[in-house]
Scaffold this active site. Structure first.
Site, PDB file in Angstrom:
ATOM      1  N   HIS A  50      -3.814   1.223  -0.392  1.00 30.24           N
ATOM      2  CA  HIS A  50      -4.203   1.951   0.819  1.00 30.24           C
ATOM      3  C   HIS A  50      -4.281   3.444   0.540  1.00 30.24           C
ATOM      4  CE1 HIS A  50      -3.504   2.514   5.450  1.00 30.24           C
ATOM      5  NE2 HIS A  50      -4.730   2.801   5.072  1.00 30.24           N
TER       6      HIS A  50
ATOM      7  N   HIS B  61       0.130  -3.052  -2.080  1.00 28.43           N
ATOM      8  CA  HIS B  61      -0.847  -2.847  -1.008  1.00 28.43           C
ATOM      9  C   HIS B  61      -0.765  -1.417  -0.470  1.00 28.43           C
ATOM     10  CE1 HIS B  61      -1.984  -6.958  -1.103  1.00 28.43           C
ATOM     11  NE2 HIS B  61      -0.821  -7.427  -0.658  1.00 28.43           N
TER      12      HIS B  61
ATOM     13  N   HIS C  55       5.528  -6.397  -4.576  1.00 28.76           N
ATOM     14  CA  HIS C  55       4.119  -6.750  -4.366  1.00 28.76           C
ATOM     15  C   HIS C  55       3.560  -6.049  -3.133  1.00 28.76           C
ATOM     16  CE1 HIS C  55       0.482  -9.246  -4.131  1.00 28.76           C
ATOM     17  NE2 HIS C  55       0.727  -9.325  -2.837  1.00 28.76           N
ATOM     18  N   GLU C  56       4.362  -5.964  -2.075  1.00 29.55           N
ATOM     19  CA  GLU C  56       3.888  -5.316  -0.853  1.00 29.55           C
ATOM     20  C   GLU C  56       3.658  -3.828  -1.057  1.00 29.55           C
ATOM     21  OE1 GLU C  56       2.806  -7.198   1.313  1.00 29.55           O
ATOM     22  OE2 GLU C  56       3.756  -9.000   0.522  1.00 29.55           O
TER      23      GLU C  56
END
Length: 231
Positions: free
Chosen positions: A106, A102, A98-99
């Site tokens: 970005h 991000h 999940h990270e």
């Protein structure tokens, strides 16, 4: 203020938040007992996705704490908690991946992530100053000085920044999970029924952000109610 009937506006949101928090812990613990059949640890799965998307320069670091996992856009770093970094459970793999969602956001210039990143320091300050201004406003109004209304209104206006932060957080988190699940499937990080298990872990986590918004909105409505009752 402390005994104002508007406090009851918070009760449903607080119950929701408690239930969401319990739900994510329960779901994480359940699938923390089931190993990823492909043998990936959280860190390995995250590295796999990052590399597959050309993000080979994004480092992965282990940090202290439980479920303290996050992506830091300032340093372009994925940070994984001790319970996720080296674990090969479905829960650990889902959270770690999940990270990377991000990180992909970005890299692609995903607007809501950029907005949230800009709001973080402002929202943190606003969450503290709001209540200071509100208390000053109430005390000044109690003394009969009309200037108290100004302090109170400024406090409410400042709290809108906190609500905005929670609003923009929702698309950021849901989009990251969507990207993650697609990557986990296409790269065979999880297979078969493990896809559904990973989705359950991420969905449970997402509800905590919905609950955060619910509490923020309930607080805003409470402030508006208090302001109206003191006019």
């Amino acid at each position: 203020m402390y005994y104002d009937i508007s406090f009851f506006l918070l009760i449903p949101a607080m119950i929701f938040a408690i239930a969401a928090s319990a739900g994510v812990r329960s779901t994480f613990n359940r699938y923390a007992q089931i190993p990823d059949s492909m043998g990936y640890t959280g860190a390995q799965a995250a590295r796999r996705i990052l590399d597959a998307n050309g993000l080979t320069d994004v480092p992965i670091e282990q940090v202290a704490g439980n479920l303290s996992d996050h992506y830091d856009p300032r340093t372009r770093t994925v940070r994984l908690s001790q319970s996720v970094y080296g674990s090969n459970s479905i829960s650990a793999v889902a959270v770690a991946c999940h990270e990377t969602g991000h990180a992909m956001q970005h890299a692609s210039g995903y607007a809501p992530l950029n907005i949230r990143s800009m709001l973080v320091p402002v929202a943190n300050a606003a969450s503290s100053f709001t209540w200071i201004l509100i208390m000053i406003g109430i005390m000044v109004m109690a003394s009969g000085n009309s200037a108290g209304s100004l302090f109170f209104d400024i406090g409410v206006a400042v709290f809108l920044i906190v609500v905005a932060f929670h609003v923009v957080t929702l698309p950021v988190e849901f989009n990251a999970s969507s990207r993650t699940l697609e990557q986990m499937r296409s790269l065979n990080i999880v297979v078969g029924e493990e896809n559904d298990a990973a989705k359950k872990v991420l969905t449970a986590a997402a509800w905590t952000y919905v609950a955060g918004l619910a509490v923020a909105v309930a607080n805003l409505l409470r402030l508006i109610s208090i302001r109206g009752s003191r006019r």
